[in-house]
Design a protein around this motif. Structure first.
Motif, PDB file in Angstrom:
ATOM      1  N   SER A 216       0.840  -1.192   0.000  1.00 48.41           N
ATOM      2  CA  SER A 216       0.000   0.000   0.000  1.00 48.41           C
ATOM      3  C   SER A 216       0.875   1.243   0.000  1.00 48.41           C
ATOM      4  O   SER A 216       1.919   1.285   0.670  1.00 48.41           O
ATOM      5  CB  SER A 216      -0.897   0.004   1.244  1.00 48.41           C
ATOM      6  N   LYS A 218       0.471   3.691   1.589  1.00 45.84           N
ATOM      7  CA  LYS A 218       0.505   4.186   2.971  1.00 45.84           C
ATOM      8  C   LYS A 218       1.424   3.352   3.862  1.00 45.84           C
ATOM      9  O   LYS A 218       1.466   3.568   5.070  1.00 45.84           O
ATOM     10  CB  LYS A 218      -0.914   4.193   3.532  1.00 45.84           C
ATOM     11  N   ASP A 219       2.113   2.372   3.264  1.00 48.66           N
ATOM     12  CA  ASP A 219       3.059   1.534   3.995  1.00 48.66           C
ATOM     13  C   ASP A 219       4.478   1.950   3.594  1.00 48.66           C
ATOM     14  O   ASP A 219       5.066   1.388   2.664  1.00 48.66           O
ATOM     15  CB  ASP A 219       2.807   0.062   3.673  1.00 48.66           C
ATOM     16  N   PRO A 220       5.074   2.944   4.266  1.00 47.38           N
ATOM     17  CA  PRO A 220       6.376   3.476   3.816  1.00 47.38           C
ATOM     18  C   PRO A 220       7.482   2.430   3.837  1.00 47.38           C
ATOM     19  O   PRO A 220       8.351   2.417   2.961  1.00 47.38           O
ATOM     20  CB  PRO A 220       6.657   4.626   4.785  1.00 47.38           C
ATOM     21  N   VAL A 242       2.054   5.001  -6.076  1.00 50.88           N
ATOM     22  CA  VAL A 242       2.335   6.024  -5.077  1.00 50.88           C
ATOM     23  C   VAL A 242       2.022   7.411  -5.631  1.00 50.88           C
ATOM     24  O   VAL A 242       1.465   8.268  -4.935  1.00 50.88           O
ATOM     25  CB  VAL A 242       3.803   5.941  -4.621  1.00 50.88           C
ATOM     26  N   GLU A 245      -1.648   8.130  -5.474  1.00 52.13           N
ATOM     27  CA  GLU A 245      -2.124   8.366  -4.106  1.00 52.13           C
ATOM     28  C   GLU A 245      -1.581   9.666  -3.534  1.00 52.13           C
ATOM     29  O   GLU A 245      -2.293  10.440  -2.898  1.00 52.13           O
ATOM     30  CB  GLU A 245      -1.698   7.189  -3.229  1.00 52.13           C
ATOM     31  N   ASP A 246      -0.284   9.917  -3.747  1.00 57.30           N
ATOM     32  CA  ASP A 246       0.379  11.084  -3.152  1.00 57.30           C
ATOM     33  C   ASP A 246       1.479  11.552  -4.118  1.00 57.30           C
ATOM     34  O   ASP A 246       2.599  11.027  -4.097  1.00 57.30           O
ATOM     35  CB  ASP A 246       0.973  10.710  -1.794  1.00 57.30           C
TER      36      ASP A 246
END
Length: 582
Positions: A216, A218-220, A242, A245-246
């Protein structure tokens, strides 16, 4: 009981030595040697048969068959011998050691397909377009062409494929690259698990994270690990995910390893910045203009020119302003053009290519690149506050109009500017050869892609009403599916007019194929009356009525099948709550 023995004597120069060997061991060794010799003979015979099959029995007749009674028909004898040897080779295989069991397949929490939809998927995966006699397609729908729509709809509703459908689904994705994203998404994590067990499905492991193959965004920690250790295709897919998403996190991820990447990899990674492109990317892209790879520099310049406020866009606007402006000496407002006389190092650093392609003049080539990269908003001030339509309507001196308008068309597409696209498209009723911006249908299709969906459909519908279907195929391809009502009605009316004119339907086979996939299913009611076989007039092409009837029957059948597919995939409504007791 005593074991019988035999005595074997070996004579040497020094002495005679007698050795006693058990008879059973001697027989076993003899049988083993015989089997080994038989295996070698069988292998030589097989190689001989393969060589004869490859070279031809005329050039190399099989040694074991050349002198036999079958020599009169060596090809047939070769096939017979090959069949016998094939059975013998298969029967002689020894079982291999048992392999370790694979890990259990992961769970997929998504909802299973409804039974009717599951059966429909099996039908679509097994469906093949069967050619009809004399090139006729017949009246049956082409199931293979409906599979992409079915997959997209199933994924939109969040379903998962049944385990029994996974092998056929992976086979379909292997054969058709256009199906892969949607097919792998429907297959999910179990599809990826199965793909690891079959080398022919390894393509599923090289790509996107369909089915959970990517961490994900959101999983750095997971993102960092895959970015540092993953395969190239996995890293491309990760950067795209990525970035979606961002955008800022995606840019930071790329910048962290940019200097260590290979040139061809930098090019692919840089292309991912198109998603979420903004002014925040300018500093990175400006540095990329100094990259040692020409392709990387060109892509960075293209992305910067799509940012009207970027420094590169400002530099290009200044250069273009020295080449294009109003001729103050003309009796009426006219655009004067003075193409560049050189392409210096600074211009090349900003993405301009100095050497033109074959057949193009240098100065016109440089002018087109400058105008294409300049912000379209800068022309309003350059031409005294005029808007796009007024600027496009101005005459251009010295036969530069085609080059200038073509560059503006490319700029409108690159900068996604609908106002300039409308001006360059002009009225759909105007013949393409005399349009204000371009006479190329491919360029018109690109301009249309910048317009809102409803406006796009209305423009193409008006174009078809004015010019018919013969020139509309490329324009239809950029319209949203299903076609909006004015566009669908225009296509049906144009097909009816073509049928009444007595031509054959295969002249419109491309449009017919698009209509099967793109018309709204509700349009089947409008087409019912066209499926009947019309009376054949003397001035019509022989048999054209039958062909048109068959084509419309196939169109109606396909639309109704699409309607059934939608109904089968639509989740049932939630039951209403029981009314409160009185």
């Amino acid at each position: 009981m005593d074991t019988p023995t035999t005595t074997s004597t070996t004579t040497t120069p020094a002495a005679s030595v007698s050795v006693s060997v058990p008879a059973s061991a001697s027989a076993s060794a003899s049988a083993s040697a015989s089997a080994s010799a038989s295996d070698e003979a069988a292998a030589r015979l097989w190689e001989e048969l393969v060589s004869s099959a490859l070279l031809g029995t005329d050039r190399r007749p099989p040694a074991g068959l050349a002198g036999s009674a079958a020599a009169r028909d060596l090809p047939g004898a070769l096939l017979d011998a090959a069949a016998v040897q094939t059975v013998r080779r298969r029967a002689g295989l020894r079982p291999g050691p048992a392999a370790a069991l694979p890990e259990p397949a992961p769970e997929d929490p998504r909802a299973p397909l409804p039974e009717a939809a599951r059966l429909r998927l099996d039908q679509l995966l097994a469906g093949r377009a069967t050619p009809s006699p004399a090139g006729r397609r017949g009246a049956a729908p082409d199931l293979a062409e409906l599979l992409p729509q079915w997959l997209a709809l199933a994924n939109r509703h969040g379903y998962k494929a049944s385990p029994s459908a996974l092998p056929a689904l992976l086979d379909a994705a292997r054969a058709r690259t256009d199906l892969r994203p949607q097919a792998l998404r429907l297959a999910g994590p179990r599809g990826l698990w199965l793909a690891r067990l079959n080398p022919e499905w390894r393509f599923a492991l090289r790509g996107t994270g369909a089915g959970g193959g990517l961490p994900s965004p959101k999983d750095p920690e997971g993102v960092r690990a895959l970015w540092d250790e993953g395969l190239f295709a996995e890293r491309v897919a990760l950067l795209a995910a990525v970035r979606t998403e961002d955008p800022a996190a995606g840019l930071a991820l790329l910048a962290s390893t940019w200097s260590a990447e290979r040139a061809e990899d930098r090019l692919m990674f840089l292309d991912s910045l198109r998603t979420g492109l903004s002014d925040a990317d300018e500093e990175f892209l400006e540095e990329a203009l100094g990259d040692r790879s020409r392709n990387v520099r060109a892509t960075a310049a293209e992305l910067l020119s799509a940012l009207p406020a970027s420094a590169l866009a400002g530099r290009m606007a200044s250069r273009a302003a020295t080449c294009v402006g109003l001729d103050r000496t003309a009796p009426e407002p006219t655009i004067a053009v003075e193409a560049p006389h050189e392409c210096d190092a600074a211009m090349q650093r900003d993405g301009m290519v100095a050497t033109p392609p074959a057949g193009r003049g240098e100065r016109s080539w440089w002018l087109g690149q400058l105008v294409e990269a300049a912000p379209l908003a800068s022309w309003t001030a350059r031409f005294g506050g005029r808007g796009p339509e007024e600027i496009v309507a101005l005459p251009v001196a010295d036969d530069w109009q085609g080059e200038l308008h073509a560059a503006w068309c490319r700029a409108a597409v690159r900068q996604r500017d609908p106002a300039w696209s409308r001006a360059l498209l002009g009225s759909p009723a105007v013949p393409p050869a005399t349009g204000p911006g371009t006479s190329s249908l491919a360029e018109r299709a690109q301009l249309l892609s910048t317009l809102p969906v409803e406006e796009r459909a209305r423009w193409v519908a008006s174009f078809i009403a004015a010019h018919g279907l013969s020139e509309a195929f490329q324009l239809l391809g950029v319209c949203a599916v299903p076609w909006a009502e004015p566009l669908g009605a225009a296509v049906i009316d144009a097909l009816d007019i073509a049928r009444e004119a007595g031509s054959y339907p295969w002249s419109f086979s491309g449009v017919m194929g698009l209509a099967e996939r793109c018309l709204a299913p509700e349009a089947a009611r409008q087409l019912d009356s066209l499926t009947a076989r019309p009376d054949e007039a003397e001035d019509r092409s022989p048999g054209a009525g039958d062909y048109w009837s068959e084509a419309f029957q196939r169109l109606v059948s396909t639309l109704r099948l699409r309607a059934a597919m939608c109904a089968e995939l639509t989740p049932p409504p939630h039951p209403a709550a029981d009314p409160p007791a009185p």
